[in-house]
Design a protein around this motif. Sequence first.
Motif, mmCIF file in Angstrom:
data_model
loop_
_atom_site.group_PDB
_atom_site.id
_atom_site.type_symbol
_atom_site.label_atom_id
_atom_site.label_comp_id
_atom_site.label_asym_id
_atom_site.label_seq_id
_atom_site.Cartn_x
_atom_site.Cartn_y
_atom_site.Cartn_z
ATOM 1 N N SER A 190 0.825 -1.215 0.000
ATOM 2 C CA SER A 190 0.000 0.000 0.000
ATOM 3 C C SER A 190 0.858 1.262 0.000
ATOM 4 O O SER A 190 0.425 2.325 -0.471
ATOM 5 C CB SER A 190 -0.943 0.006 1.210
ATOM 6 O OG SER A 190 -0.236 0.217 2.425
ATOM 7 N N PHE A 191 2.099 1.169 0.490
ATOM 8 C CA PHE A 191 2.988 2.330 0.509
ATOM 9 C C PHE A 191 3.479 2.694 -0.897
ATOM 10 O O PHE A 191 4.035 3.774 -1.088
ATOM 11 C CB PHE A 191 4.185 2.056 1.413
ATOM 12 C CG PHE A 191 3.856 2.075 2.884
ATOM 13 C CD1 PHE A 191 3.768 3.274 3.571
ATOM 14 C CD2 PHE A 191 3.623 0.896 3.564
ATOM 15 C CE1 PHE A 191 3.468 3.295 4.923
ATOM 16 C CE2 PHE A 191 3.315 0.907 4.912
ATOM 17 C CZ PHE A 191 3.235 2.106 5.595
ATOM 18 N N ALA A 192 3.284 1.793 -1.842
ATOM 19 C CA ALA A 192 3.722 2.065 -3.209
ATOM 20 C C ALA A 192 2.655 2.789 -4.030
ATOM 21 O O ALA A 192 2.920 3.233 -5.138
ATOM 22 C CB ALA A 192 4.114 0.760 -3.905
ATOM 23 N N ILE A 193 1.434 2.896 -3.469
ATOM 24 C CA ILE A 193 0.318 3.517 -4.182
ATOM 25 C C ILE A 193 0.044 4.903 -3.596
ATOM 26 O O ILE A 193 0.076 5.085 -2.382
ATOM 27 C CB ILE A 193 -0.950 2.645 -4.073
ATOM 28 C CG1 ILE A 193 -0.670 1.224 -4.564
ATOM 29 C CG2 ILE A 193 -2.098 3.259 -4.879
ATOM 30 C CD1 ILE A 193 -1.798 0.257 -4.301
ATOM 31 N N SER A 194 -0.264 5.855 -4.461
ATOM 32 C CA SER A 194 -0.482 7.231 -3.998
ATOM 33 C C SER A 194 -1.800 7.804 -4.498
ATOM 34 O O SER A 194 -1.913 9.010 -4.733
ATOM 35 C CB SER A 194 0.664 8.131 -4.471
ATOM 36 O OG SER A 194 1.911 7.615 -4.103
#
Length: 295
Positions: A83-87
């Motif tokens: 989820s940290f790779a999606i913005s």
Amino acid sequence: MYFSTALIAYIIDYFFAEFEKIKFLKHPIIFIGDYIKWFEKRFYLDNIYRGFILTLSLLCIVFSITYIFTLVDNVLFQGFLCSFAISSKMLYESVKNVINSSNPKYAISMLVSRDTKEMKQSEINKAAIETYAENLSDGVIAPLFYMICFGLVGAFIYKAINTLDSMVGYRNEKYENFGKVSARLDDIANYIPARITALLIALLFLSKKAFLNFNKYGKKHESLNAGLPISAIALALDLKLGGPTSYFGKIKDKPYFGEGKEEITKEDVKKALNIKIRIDIFILFFLSLFTIFSY
């Protein structure tokens, strides 16, 4: 394929937006940026080879760390990290803040590298739409694409490449050679996602004109990829984006993307942002469907 991991990651980002309000939780991309700054400070030389060493070393580090995390065979844990790779939500809120801010010039300066001090309101609105369209690819579709194909490792290798390009991939005196490998690798990594993003924009806005012509205008951009989603959203909303733009005190004669009006309003920005709910529904449906059929 990692459909279930991508589904969990997207749902987490939808509700928590990279956990930005948790102050003690440092975003992984910050660590990547810190390494790039450290390497540049210690080892910078104006040549392609030194930039290649930066790129190779960072990708090896990111691969090693993320591979270790994949040994924890738990889909919820993997989804949380991915989820940290999606913005998606952060991008939406950042662009929305531009039109709601009491100081829109400052708000847009946080999102773009162009000069903002002398911007008129129409130019601010144009920049907001352009950065939203371009970052739909870089911040949403591309990481999801590599996440689905290669899981956690793929998502963060992509984010490392994209961060490298955003920090050293400029065509100027300092980075022309040092950032060349990073820039070319970013072009390759974004080739498919940028085209998927442009097609999605055309599809979700139900715009035949965007579907048929986004490549015609997009290929005018100096970037192999960035012009495609920008052209798609310009055509879908009947706008003319691009044009002469000031960077670092110099006017850059950029081509125009689209064939509509040039005076861009806040309402146009709102229309562009309206695609988020459609993208959310489409992605969640797509990922849910393939997650079910993958079991």
